[in-house]
Every structure is written in structure tokens, then in C-alpha cells.
Design a protein around this motif. Structure first.
Motif, PDB file in Angstrom:
ATOM      1  N   LEU A   1      48.819  35.927  72.804  1.00 33.52           N
ATOM      2  CA  LEU A   1      47.945  35.262  71.835  1.00 33.52           C
ATOM      3  C   LEU A   1      46.966  36.237  71.193  1.00 33.52           C
ATOM      4  N   GLN A   2      46.668  37.347  71.889  1.00 26.81           N
ATOM      5  CA  GLN A   2      45.794  38.363  71.296  1.00 26.81           C
ATOM      6  C   GLN A   2      46.437  38.991  70.057  1.00 26.81           C
ATOM      7  N   GLY A   3      47.748  38.859  69.947  1.00 25.81           N
ATOM      8  CA  GLY A   3      48.439  39.378  68.785  1.00 25.81           C
ATOM      9  C   GLY A   3      48.069  38.653  67.502  1.00 25.81           C
ATOM     10  N   PHE A   4      47.404  37.491  67.636  1.00 21.82           N
ATOM     11  CA  PHE A   4      46.967  36.755  66.441  1.00 21.82           C
ATOM     12  C   PHE A   4      46.022  37.595  65.593  1.00 21.82           C
ATOM     13  N   PHE A   5      45.136  38.346  66.231  1.00 22.27           N
ATOM     14  CA  PHE A   5      44.104  39.071  65.486  1.00 22.27           C
ATOM     15  C   PHE A   5      44.688  40.198  64.622  1.00 22.27           C
ATOM     16  N   PRO A   6      45.541  41.089  65.172  1.00 23.42           N
ATOM     17  CA  PRO A   6      46.163  42.075  64.278  1.00 23.42           C
ATOM     18  C   PRO A   6      47.124  41.439  63.277  1.00 23.42           C
ATOM     19  N   ALA A   7      47.769  40.325  63.666  1.00 26.08           N
ATOM     20  CA  ALA A   7      48.670  39.641  62.732  1.00 26.08           C
ATOM     21  C   ALA A   7      47.887  39.066  61.559  1.00 26.08           C
ATOM     22  N   ALA A   8      46.729  38.478  61.858  1.00 23.65           N
ATOM     23  CA  ALA A   8      45.877  37.919  60.807  1.00 23.65           C
ATOM     24  C   ALA A   8      45.364  39.029  59.896  1.00 23.65           C
ATOM     25  N   PHE A   9      44.927  40.139  60.510  1.00 21.32           N
ATOM     26  CA  PHE A   9      44.424  41.259  59.716  1.00 21.32           C
ATOM     27  C   PHE A   9      45.533  41.821  58.819  1.00 21.32           C
ATOM     28  N   GLY A  10      46.735  42.001  59.383  1.00 21.01           N
ATOM     29  CA  GLY A  10      47.850  42.530  58.602  1.00 21.01           C
ATOM     30  C   GLY A  10      48.229  41.614  57.451  1.00 21.01           C
ATOM     31  N   SER A  11      48.197  40.295  57.698  1.00 20.69           N
ATOM     32  CA  SER A  11      48.542  39.331  56.649  1.00 20.69           C
ATOM     33  C   SER A  11      47.516  39.369  55.516  1.00 20.69           C
ATOM     34  N   LEU A  12      46.238  39.365  55.883  1.00 24.79           N
ATOM     35  CA  LEU A  12      45.174  39.380  54.874  1.00 24.79           C
ATOM     36  C   LEU A  12      45.167  40.702  54.101  1.00 24.79           C
ATOM     37  N   ALA A  13      45.275  41.810  54.840  1.00 29.81           N
ATOM     38  CA  ALA A  13      45.250  43.127  54.196  1.00 29.81           C
ATOM     39  C   ALA A  13      46.473  43.321  53.308  1.00 29.81           C
ATOM     40  N   GLY A  14      47.656  42.948  53.822  1.00 30.78           N
ATOM     41  CA  GLY A  14      48.886  43.125  53.051  1.00 30.78           C
ATOM     42  C   GLY A  14      48.872  42.344  51.759  1.00 30.78           C
ATOM     43  N   SER A  15      48.459  41.072  51.830  1.00 28.88           N
ATOM     44  CA  SER A  15      48.445  40.249  50.621  1.00 28.88           C
ATOM     45  C   SER A  15      47.426  40.773  49.610  1.00 28.88           C
ATOM     46  N   ALA A  16      46.252  41.208  50.088  1.00 29.70           N
ATOM     47  CA  ALA A  16      45.227  41.729  49.182  1.00 29.70           C
ATOM     48  C   ALA A  16      45.691  43.028  48.516  1.00 29.70           C
ATOM     49  N   ILE A  17      46.336  43.907  49.285  1.00 28.80           N
ATOM     50  CA  ILE A  17      46.825  45.182  48.737  1.00 28.80           C
ATOM     51  C   ILE A  17      47.894  44.937  47.674  1.00 28.80           C
ATOM     52  N   VAL A  18      48.811  43.994  47.941  1.00 28.37           N
ATOM     53  CA  VAL A  18      49.844  43.665  46.950  1.00 28.37           C
ATOM     54  C   VAL A  18      49.197  43.120  45.684  1.00 28.37           C
ATOM     55  N   PHE A  19      48.259  42.211  45.857  1.00 22.72           N
ATOM     56  CA  PHE A  19      47.584  41.587  44.717  1.00 22.72           C
ATOM     57  C   PHE A  19      46.922  42.637  43.830  1.00 22.72           C
ATOM     58  N   VAL A  20      46.128  43.515  44.452  1.00 25.71           N
ATOM     59  CA  VAL A  20      45.400  44.540  43.687  1.00 25.71           C
ATOM     60  C   VAL A  20      46.364  45.553  43.069  1.00 25.71           C
ATOM     61  N   THR A  21      47.370  45.973  43.834  1.00 21.44           N
ATOM     62  CA  THR A  21      48.317  46.979  43.344  1.00 21.44           C
ATOM     63  C   THR A  21      49.071  46.485  42.116  1.00 21.44           C
ATOM     64  N   LEU A  22      49.596  45.263  42.187  1.00 20.02           N
ATOM     65  CA  LEU A  22      50.357  44.727  41.061  1.00 20.02           C
ATOM     66  C   LEU A  22      49.455  44.473  39.858  1.00 20.02           C
ATOM     67  N   ARG A  23      48.236  44.007  40.111  1.00 24.79           N
ATOM     68  CA  ARG A  23      47.306  43.775  39.004  1.00 24.79           C
ATOM     69  C   ARG A  23      46.994  45.074  38.270  1.00 24.79           C
ATOM     70  N   ILE A  24      46.776  46.156  39.022  1.00 24.84           N
ATOM     71  CA  ILE A  24      46.424  47.434  38.411  1.00 24.84           C
ATOM     72  C   ILE A  24      47.631  48.048  37.695  1.00 24.84           C
ATOM     73  N   MET A  25      48.790  48.019  38.354  1.00 29.68           N
ATOM     74  CA  MET A  25      49.967  48.701  37.805  1.00 29.68           C
ATOM     75  C   MET A  25      50.562  47.976  36.604  1.00 29.68           C
ATOM     76  N   PHE A  26      50.475  46.642  36.579  1.00 28.37           N
ATOM     77  CA  PHE A  26      51.179  45.886  35.550  1.00 28.37           C
ATOM     78  C   PHE A  26      50.257  44.989  34.727  1.00 28.37           C
ATOM     79  N   SER A  27      48.963  45.321  34.682  1.00 26.42           N
ATOM     80  CA  SER A  27      48.015  44.473  33.954  1.00 26.42           C
ATOM     81  C   SER A  27      48.360  44.386  32.470  1.00 26.42           C
ATOM     82  N   LYS A  28      48.750  45.510  31.862  1.00 32.25           N
ATOM     83  CA  LYS A  28      49.082  45.514  30.438  1.00 32.25           C
ATOM     84  C   LYS A  28      50.330  44.675  30.173  1.00 32.25           C
ATOM     85  N   ARG A  29      51.353  44.842  31.020  1.00 35.04           N
ATOM     86  CA  ARG A  29      52.578  44.057  30.871  1.00 35.04           C
ATOM     87  C   ARG A  29      52.298  42.568  31.087  1.00 35.04           C
ATOM     88  N   LEU A  30      51.406  42.271  32.030  1.00 36.09           N
ATOM     89  CA  LEU A  30      51.064  40.883  32.329  1.00 36.09           C
ATOM     90  C   LEU A  30      50.418  40.219  31.120  1.00 36.09           C
TER      91      LEU A  30
END
Length: 290
Positions: free
Chosen positions: A105-134
């Protein structure tokens, strides 16, 4: 009982018709990919039967324990989690189980961090790289403009509902929200927080599966303990499936409400939600063309 069976039969029929319709619309490459996936799962199932589930489970448990005893081994899983948060990769749910499988159950904490960090990184990366195309794409797409207008007016509650829905899958959901200009990183992060109960359930299921996978632990369990652990695994999966189904039903209800709305903007927004594969950062050619 007969009424319930009739509803299930109708649901299965509609599902098969929808799948058949989507398959016919696929390109040759898309159809080949579907058959490749089916062939892969056939080979995987055959492999499991030949090697036996017990030996595979023991090997997986031993491998998980090796990771657990590596200093900061959870960072390896977090990095993989961030990687699979980018489309077209899959495996987010499997990794959630693996966190619980490895760390309990302690695995919840790194899993939660990885999920939040991964989604935020994808969001920011795609926004920056493809903002003009968007901006270029949305300025010429009436449906997407309508969807942006509806989300801008409904705000965080609608964003949360879409985010916790089982469709689109995790990586594609990250890309979908990066495609919707009115959604800010803060709103996206808040909506992603509402997926953490699901993360906890999957980590819990993984921790129970680990106990049943290790031969030594299994041999020290009496029959009652094995049954309880098995029921907890099944119960966790059922809770997750029922919760996902409920959210998906609410999502479809919201889409229907938009369709029934007299507003043309709501109608177009509903059509955009139903065709999320047409999102500017989800299309097969949106990321490949210059």
C-alpha cells in the motif's frame, strides 16, 4: 431477471456494432495494428498456459522484490510512469498495480506522484511544442471551438468529469486536455487529483496479488486467508470497474444533455467529445507533420 439479460444483450449488440463500424473506418495500417494486437494477446495467453501462471507469478514477485531492494528503486517506476503518460504509449494501469505489487500500500505514494508528475509534464510539453499548431487548428474547427466555449463556461466540474472517465485512456486523456486551450495547468492538475482514489484501488489490488504470487507466503496461508485475499483482489477490481462505468455513464449523460440542448454550441461540443480521436494533438498526422 429477463429484463436485465435483455438490457445486457442490447448493450453487447450496440457495442459490437460500434466496434465493427469503427473497424471498417480504419485505414489498412490501423486494421493491421488491430490484428497485430490480437495476435500478441493470443501468443501471450499461450505463453501463460505453457509456462504456467504460478511460475510467472513467482518470477514477477522475485523481480519486484529486486526492484524494492534497490535504493530509490521506485524512481525507476516513476520514470517509466512519466514515459507511458505520453501518447501513444499504454500501461498506466499496469504500472499502478506494479507499484502496489512491489511496495504494498505504500506504493500508492510514488504511484500518485508519478501519475500527477507524468500528466503535468505531458500537458506542459505538448502545450509548448504545439501551441502554434493548436491555435491554427482550433481557429478553423467549429466543433472544437464549441467544446472550448462549453468548457470555458462549465469550468472545473466538467473538466473533472471528463478526466476521471475511463475514456479516453490515460495518455490520450493527457493529450486531449493539452489540446483544449481554455483548460489551464492548474485546472488540469486539480482534475487529475480526483483520479487518486483509482490509483489507491489499483495499488491495493497489486499488493494483494503480490501476497498470492509468492509461493512461500502462499504455502503459509490457510484456505480461509487465500479466499479472503482472492476476494479482496476481485472486490478491488469490481469497485474500479463499477466506478469507471458510473463515471462513463455520467459522461455519456452529459453528452446527451448537450445534444438535447437547444444551443447549437452545446450540440457541436457534444460531437467534439464523442470524436475525441479528432483532437488536434491526438490525430495521427497532427504530431508528425511540420
Amino acid at each position: 431477471m429477463l429484463v436485465a439479460l435483455s438490457k445486457v444483450a442490447r448493450f453487447v449488440k450496440v457495442l459490437l456494432q460500434s466496434a465493427s463500424s469503427r473497424y471498417r473506418k480504419l485505414s489498412l495500417v490501423g486494421k493491421a495494428l488491430i490484428w497485430f494486437i490480437l495476435f500478441f494477446y493470443f501468443c501471450l495467453t499461450s505463453f501463460i498456459f505453457v509456462v504456467t501462471p504460478a511460475r510467472i507469478a513467482q518470477f514477477t514477485y522475485d523481480f519486484a522484490q529486486d526492484i524494492r531492494h534497490i535504493p530509490y528503486g521506485y524512481t525507476i517506476l516513476i520514470v517509466i510512469m512519466i514515459a507511458v503518460s505520453f501518447p501513444p504509449f499504454i500501461g498506466h494501469t499496469t504500472l499502478l498495480n506494479l507499484f502496489g505489487f512491489t511496495y504494498g500500500l505504500q506504493g500508492f505514494f510514488p504511484a500518485a506522484f508519478g501519475s500527477l508528475a507524468g500528466s503535468a509534464i505531458v500537458f506542459v510539453t505538448l502545450r509548448i511544442m504545439f501551441s502554434k499548431r493548436l491555435r491554427s487548428w482550433t481557429s478553423t474547427n467549429e466543433k472544437w471551438q464549441a467544446l472550448e466555449a462549453v468548457i470555458r463556461s462549465r469550468g472545473v466540474p466538467l473538466i473533472i468529469l471528463i478526466r476521471v472517465s475511463s475514456f479516453p485512456p490515460w495518455a490520450w486523456s493527457n493529450s486531449l486536455f493539452a489540446s483544449i486551450a481554455p483548460v489551464s495547468l492548474f485546472q488540469f492538475f486539480i482534475a487529475t487529483l480526483f483520479t487518486l482514489p483509482k490509483v489507491l484501488v489499483y495499488a491495493f489490488v497489486g499488493s494483494r496479488i503480490a501476497r498470492l504470487s509468492d509461493g512461500e507466503q502462499r504455502n503459509h496461508m490457510d484456505t480461509q486467508t487465500k479466499i479472503v485475499n482472492s476476494l479482496l483482489v476481485v472486490g478491488g477490481v469490481l469497485i474500479s470497474v463499477l466506478a469507471s462505468s458510473l463515471v462513463y455513464h455520467l459522461m455519456q449523460k452529459e453528452i446527451k444533455r448537450l445534444h438535447d440542448s437547444p444551443s447549437e454550441v452545446d450540440e457541436l461540443a457534444a460531437e467534439a467529445l464523442e470524436a475525441t480521436e479528432e483532437a488536434p494533438l491526438l490525430g495521427s498526422d497532427s504530431l508528425s507533420s511540420p
